[in-house]
Write an enzyme that holds these catalytic residues in place. Structure first.
Site, short mmCIF file in Angstrom:
data_model
loop_
_atom_site.label_atom_id
_atom_site.label_comp_id
_atom_site.label_asym_id
_atom_site.label_seq_id
_atom_site.Cartn_x
_atom_site.Cartn_y
_atom_site.Cartn_z
N TYR A 68 16.70 11.47 -4.14
CA TYR A 68 15.55 11.17 -2.56
C TYR A 68 14.03 10.96 -2.42
O TYR A 68 13.79 10.56 -1.48
CB TYR A 68 15.97 13.07 -1.66
CG TYR A 68 17.68 12.77 -1.78
CD1 TYR A 68 18.52 12.57 -1.20
CD2 TYR A 68 17.75 14.45 -2.70
CE1 TYR A 68 19.52 13.33 -0.92
CE2 TYR A 68 18.95 15.41 -2.36
CZ TYR A 68 19.73 14.00 -1.94
OH TYR A 68 21.48 15.14 -1.27
N GLU A 141 23.03 3.62 2.20
CA GLU A 141 23.53 4.73 3.09
C GLU A 141 23.32 4.13 4.35
O GLU A 141 21.22 4.42 4.89
CB GLU A 141 23.37 5.86 2.84
CG GLU A 141 24.28 7.58 3.59
CD GLU A 141 23.65 8.48 2.74
OE1 GLU A 141 23.26 8.25 1.17
OE2 GLU A 141 24.97 9.10 2.97
N ASP A 175 27.68 7.50 6.41
CA ASP A 175 27.85 8.95 5.57
C ASP A 175 28.64 9.42 7.53
O ASP A 175 27.75 9.24 8.20
CB ASP A 175 26.37 9.30 5.42
CG ASP A 175 26.39 10.97 5.50
OD1 ASP A 175 26.77 11.77 6.37
OD2 ASP A 175 25.91 11.40 4.22
N GLU A 255 30.10 15.95 0.57
CA GLU A 255 28.88 16.53 0.41
C GLU A 255 28.78 17.57 1.41
O GLU A 255 27.82 17.93 1.58
CB GLU A 255 28.22 14.86 0.46
CG GLU A 255 27.38 14.88 0.01
CD GLU A 255 27.12 13.50 0.42
OE1 GLU A 255 26.73 12.91 1.19
OE2 GLU A 255 25.83 13.11 -0.50
ZN LIG Z 1 22.65 13.36 4.58
ZN LIG Z 2 25.72 11.60 2.18
#
Ligand SMILES: [Zn+2]
Ligand SMILES: [Zn+2]
Length: 276
Positions: A68, A141, A175, A255
């Site tokens: 991240y 993403e 996502d 997730e």
């Molecule tokens: Zn997230």
């Molecule tokens: Zn994600």
């Protein structure tokens, strides 16, 4: 449609692949290295090969996730250099695992402005992909839009991909939680969203779906994952993704927050139920 979840790779890649299979997953995700750190990782070639072969035999699709703390849009020379080195390494690891893609978060402009942020992101992507010849795509993403995050909308993501020198090495990961928090879809506008994906050619470069409910409300710009059906999006709206014919070829990866990976076995079963 292949359905699965995020799995810990602490005991190696082959063990993670076996774990995925045990949980009833035919798609899964692992981190390329410690998500909170950027320490270089030495690839275990034998483990990568064994895991890759196992996935092939079982018909399991893999997606990798990069750490991240990189920032594709950073104005700081030191973090810029570390970001490039780290993501190059992530791509090499993901490629050795046979992953369809390696997910990376869009840049944060940290006060330099969106235009600077997008320009810097393209510049950094070019440096990462310059000599890259692997099969695994780098997947941008969509973000929830926390702080100065870029990449909330389908159109912006498509523009960034088209601006890089090697767009054929770049794909997308969508996502559901981030998109809801960013305010780009609801149950009512789901079809408009998929139509937009199709019209902008986002869809043909879409490689994976991250499937999460959201603790934070619509448009809140907060990235807080929740178990499917327990959050602000709800099971009915999320099931639209599972039933959409245009998403049929894609891996869907949970997730959602769990205390123990074992909980994913039940959530995967629940997704098959929702899919109908
Ligand atoms: Zn997230
Ligand atoms: Zn994600």
């Amino acid at each position: 449609m292949k359905i699965g979840c995020h799995i810990s790779v602490a005991k190696g890649f082959y063990k993670a692949a076996k774990r995925a299979h045990e949980l009833g997953a035919d798609a899964f995700q692992v981190f390329t290295k410690n998500p909170r750190g950027l320490r270089p990782k030495k690839l275990n070639r034998a483990d990568a090969e064994k895991g890759k072969q196992y996935c092939g035999e079982q018909g399991i699709t893999l997606v990798c996730h990069t750490p991240y703390i990189t920032n594709l849009s950073t104005p700081k020379p030191d973090l810029h250099e570390v970001t490039i080195r780290s993501i190059k390494e992530d791509l090499a690891i993901a490629d050795a695992y046979g992953a369809a893609g390696a997910v990376v978060h869009c840049g944060k402009h940290v006060g330099e402005g969106e235009e600077y942020g997008r320009r810097r992101m393209v510049e950094t992507l070019n440096l990462i992909l310059d000599e890259y010849e692997g099969n695994t795509k780098l997947l941008l993403e969509n973000t929830a839009g926390q702080g100065s995050e870029l990449g909330l909308s389908i159109r912006e993501l498509v523009e960034i991909r088209e601006a890089v020198n090697k767009p054929e090495k770049v794909g997308f990961c969508f996502d559901t939680c981030h998109a809801f928090a960013a305010g780009i879809w609801t149950e009512e506008t789901f079809t408009d969203l998929v139509d937009e994906m199709e019209e902008t050619k986002y869809l043909e470069n879409l490689v994976a779906i991250h499937f999460n409910d959201s603790k934070a409300p619509w448009g809140s710009r907060k990235d807080r994952h929740e178990k499917i059906g327990k959050g602000e999006i709800g099971a009915q709206a999320l099931s639209l993704f599972l039933r959409e014919p245009r998403f049929k070829r894609l891996p869907v990866v949970l997730e959602t927050p769990v205390e123990d990976e074992q909980e994913y076995a039940e959530e995967i079963r629940y997704l098959h139920e929702l899919k109908g």
